[in-house]
Design an enzyme around this catalytic site. Structure first.
Site, PDB file in Angstrom:
ATOM      1  N   ARG A   2      11.509  -9.145   7.231  1.00  0.00           N
ATOM      2  CA  ARG A   2      12.215  -7.942   6.783  1.00  0.00           C
ATOM      3  C   ARG A   2      13.012  -7.361   7.964  1.00  0.00           C
ATOM      4  O   ARG A   2      12.469  -7.177   9.045  1.00  0.00           O
ATOM      5  CB  ARG A   2      11.148  -6.934   6.369  1.00  0.00           C
ATOM      6  CG  ARG A   2      11.530  -5.995   5.258  1.00  0.00           C
ATOM      7  CD  ARG A   2      10.426  -5.000   5.013  1.00  0.00           C
ATOM      8  NE  ARG A   2       9.383  -5.429   4.094  1.00  0.00           N
ATOM      9  CZ  ARG A   2       8.187  -4.845   4.020  1.00  0.00           C
ATOM     10  NH1 ARG A   2       7.874  -3.834   4.810  1.00  0.00           N
ATOM     11  NH2 ARG A   2       7.293  -5.283   3.169  1.00  0.00           N
ATOM     12  N   ARG A  26      -2.049  -7.701  13.729  1.00  0.00           N
ATOM     13  CA  ARG A  26      -2.465  -6.619  12.838  1.00  0.00           C
ATOM     14  C   ARG A  26      -3.390  -7.159  11.748  1.00  0.00           C
ATOM     15  O   ARG A  26      -4.330  -6.489  11.320  1.00  0.00           O
ATOM     16  CB  ARG A  26      -1.240  -5.940  12.206  1.00  0.00           C
ATOM     17  CG  ARG A  26      -0.476  -5.060  13.195  1.00  0.00           C
ATOM     18  CD  ARG A  26       0.903  -4.700  12.699  1.00  0.00           C
ATOM     19  NE  ARG A  26       0.891  -3.826  11.535  1.00  0.00           N
ATOM     20  CZ  ARG A  26       1.956  -3.602  10.748  1.00  0.00           C
ATOM     21  NH1 ARG A  26       3.094  -4.210  11.001  1.00  0.00           N
ATOM     22  NH2 ARG A  26       1.868  -2.790   9.722  1.00  0.00           N
ATOM     23  N   ARG A  48      11.362  -3.135  13.167  1.00  0.00           N
ATOM     24  CA  ARG A  48      10.412  -2.257  13.836  1.00  0.00           C
ATOM     25  C   ARG A  48       9.576  -3.153  14.741  1.00  0.00           C
ATOM     26  O   ARG A  48       9.282  -4.287  14.383  1.00  0.00           O
ATOM     27  CB  ARG A  48       9.495  -1.632  12.776  1.00  0.00           C
ATOM     28  CG  ARG A  48       9.533  -0.128  12.750  1.00  0.00           C
ATOM     29  CD  ARG A  48       8.861   0.418  11.524  1.00  0.00           C
ATOM     30  NE  ARG A  48       7.465   0.022  11.425  1.00  0.00           N
ATOM     31  CZ  ARG A  48       6.759   0.138  10.311  1.00  0.00           C
ATOM     32  NH1 ARG A  48       7.300   0.631   9.225  1.00  0.00           N
ATOM     33  NH2 ARG A  48       5.495  -0.247  10.269  1.00  0.00           N
ATOM     34  N   ARG A  90      -9.545   3.079   8.377  1.00  0.00           N
ATOM     35  CA  ARG A  90      -9.235   1.730   8.846  1.00  0.00           C
ATOM     36  C   ARG A  90     -10.476   1.015   9.362  1.00  0.00           C
ATOM     37  O   ARG A  90     -10.419  -0.156   9.702  1.00  0.00           O
ATOM     38  CB  ARG A  90      -8.258   1.783  10.020  1.00  0.00           C
ATOM     39  CG  ARG A  90      -6.782   1.937   9.713  1.00  0.00           C
ATOM     40  CD  ARG A  90      -6.126   0.663   9.267  1.00  0.00           C
ATOM     41  NE  ARG A  90      -4.826   0.352   9.825  1.00  0.00           N
ATOM     42  CZ  ARG A  90      -3.655   0.880   9.465  1.00  0.00           C
ATOM     43  NH1 ARG A  90      -3.584   1.829   8.587  1.00  0.00           N
ATOM     44  NH2 ARG A  90      -2.536   0.442   9.997  1.00  0.00           N
ATOM     45  N   LYS A 103       0.815  -1.225   0.000  1.00  0.00           N
ATOM     46  CA  LYS A 103       0.000   0.000   0.000  1.00  0.00           C
ATOM     47  C   LYS A 103       0.844   1.269   0.000  1.00  0.00           C
ATOM     48  O   LYS A 103       0.610   2.185  -0.773  1.00  0.00           O
ATOM     49  CB  LYS A 103      -0.815   0.071   1.305  1.00  0.00           C
ATOM     50  CG  LYS A 103      -2.221  -0.319   1.234  1.00  0.00           C
ATOM     51  CD  LYS A 103      -2.898  -0.099   2.590  1.00  0.00           C
ATOM     52  CE  LYS A 103      -2.198  -0.776   3.701  1.00  0.00           C
ATOM     53  NZ  LYS A 103      -2.107  -0.458   4.980  1.00  0.00           N
TER      54      LYS A 103
HETATM   55  P1  AMP Z   1       0.563   1.752   8.950  1.00  0.00           P
HETATM   56  O1  AMP Z   1       1.887   2.370   8.657  1.00  0.00           O
HETATM   57  O2  AMP Z   1      -0.539   2.265   8.068  1.00  0.00           O
HETATM   58  O3  AMP Z   1       0.594   0.245   9.000  1.00  0.00           O
HETATM   59  O4  AMP Z   1       0.166   2.230  10.425  1.00  0.00           O
HETATM   60  C1  AMP Z   1       0.990   1.932  11.526  1.00  0.00           C
HETATM   61  C2  AMP Z   1       0.191   2.006  12.806  1.00  0.00           C
HETATM   62  O5  AMP Z   1      -0.331   3.347  12.974  1.00  0.00           O
HETATM   63  C3  AMP Z   1      -1.028   1.109  12.877  1.00  0.00           C
HETATM   64  O6  AMP Z   1      -0.685  -0.210  13.262  1.00  0.00           O
HETATM   65  C4  AMP Z   1      -1.870   1.841  13.917  1.00  0.00           C
HETATM   66  O7  AMP Z   1      -1.346   1.628  15.212  1.00  0.00           O
HETATM   67  C5  AMP Z   1      -1.626   3.303  13.554  1.00  0.00           C
HETATM   68  N1  AMP Z   1      -2.599   3.777  12.553  1.00  0.00           N
HETATM   69  C6  AMP Z   1      -2.319   4.151  11.271  1.00  0.00           C
HETATM   70  N2  AMP Z   1      -3.435   4.532  10.618  1.00  0.00           N
HETATM   71  C7  AMP Z   1      -4.451   4.389  11.501  1.00  0.00           C
HETATM   72  C8  AMP Z   1      -5.852   4.599  11.425  1.00  0.00           C
HETATM   73  N3  AMP Z   1      -6.441   5.015  10.284  1.00  0.00           N
HETATM   74  N4  AMP Z   1      -6.601   4.360  12.542  1.00  0.00           N
HETATM   75  C9  AMP Z   1      -6.019   3.943  13.681  1.00  0.00           C
HETATM   76  N5  AMP Z   1      -4.710   3.695  13.809  1.00  0.00           N
HETATM   77  C10 AMP Z   1      -3.909   3.914  12.737  1.00  0.00           C
END
Ligand code: AMP
Ligand code: ZN
Length: 213
Positions: A126, A170, A159, A92, A17
């Site tokens: 990774r 997740r 990470r 989300r 993504k």
């Molecule tokens: P991502 O890089 O999109 O995988 O986001 C990393 C982390 O940020 C996620 O695992 C959530 O903890 C938080 N996060 C990102 N976007 C959202 C969202 N739209 N709603 C809630 N938490 C988010």
């Protein structure tokens, strides 16, 4: 070219993504807006918000809708997002989708499909070098010496949300909370599904073909 430049990218963690959102935004000349990146930036700057969400991100849980909706609304209100945007990692869940719908009715959703096993394989294997930024993958690009950067011998790290158990968590959250958005956008005739399994350049090409850009 499609006159509508408002996009959201859906798909499980590991589906590419973020990478595809960056390409698409560059091609359309609109900002790439990643809520995950915004949160990680706050965490690295140790802002109040960063301190509040640090542990939530470490555990792979979702930040509250109130906080998330607010940072997205603030970002979409900036001048550069007027011509369009590519949202990555937002919405989300259905609450966030309804919130987004209040400010803009024209988003098109791109869903990058990927199996859970493939997602886990991609993310949890990774590893990165915190010093030079080199990225390794235990299957596709392993370091010459196990756990050590080829370039500067730094011990490699992950990470904290990339460990296999956290990736699995997740994915559970993705299926429960985010996947219902596919039906939501499909019902409205605003869903485009793309296979996220092929190599990155192939997926990019497929996206551009479907969007005729
Ligand atoms: P991502 O890089 O999109 O995988 O986001 C990393 C982390 O940020 C996620 O695992 C959530 O903890 C938080 N996060 C990102 N976007 C959202 C969202 N739209 N709603 C809630 N938490 C988010
Ligand atoms: Zn290195």
């Amino acid at each position: 070219m499609s006159p509508n430049k408002q996009f959201i990218l859906l798909g499980p963690p590991g589906s590419g993504k973020g990478t595809q959102a960056k390409f698409l935004a560059a091609k359309l000349r609109v900002p790439h807006i990643s809520t995950g990146e915004i949160f990680r930036d706050h965490i690295s700057r140790q802002t109040d918000l960063g301190k509040e969400v640090d542990n939530i991100l470490k555990q792979g849980l979702l930040v509250s809708d109130d906080i998330t909706n607010k940072i997205v609304a603030d970002r979409l209100n900036q001048a550069d997002a007027v011509p369009g945007f590519v949202l990555d990692g937002y919405p989300r869940n259905l609450v966030q989708a309804a919130f987004l719908n209040e400010s803009t009715m024209n988003v098109q959703a791109l869903d990058l499909e990927l199996s859970d096993d493939e997602a886990v394989k991609r993310i949890s294997r990774r590893w990165t070098c915190s010093v030079c930024g080199a990225i390794y993958h235990l299957d596709f690009k392993p370091p010459q010496n196990s756990g050590i950067c080829d370039i500067d011998n730094t011990p490699l790290s992950q990470r904290s949300d990339q460990a296999e158990n956290i990736v699995r968590d997740r994915l559970v959250i993705y299926h429960k909370q985010t996947e219902p958005l596919l039906a939501y956008y499909k019902r409205e005739g605003r869903l485009i599904v793309i296979d996220g399994t092929p190599p990155i350049p192939q997926v990019t090409e497929n996206i551009n073909k479907v969007l005729q850009i």
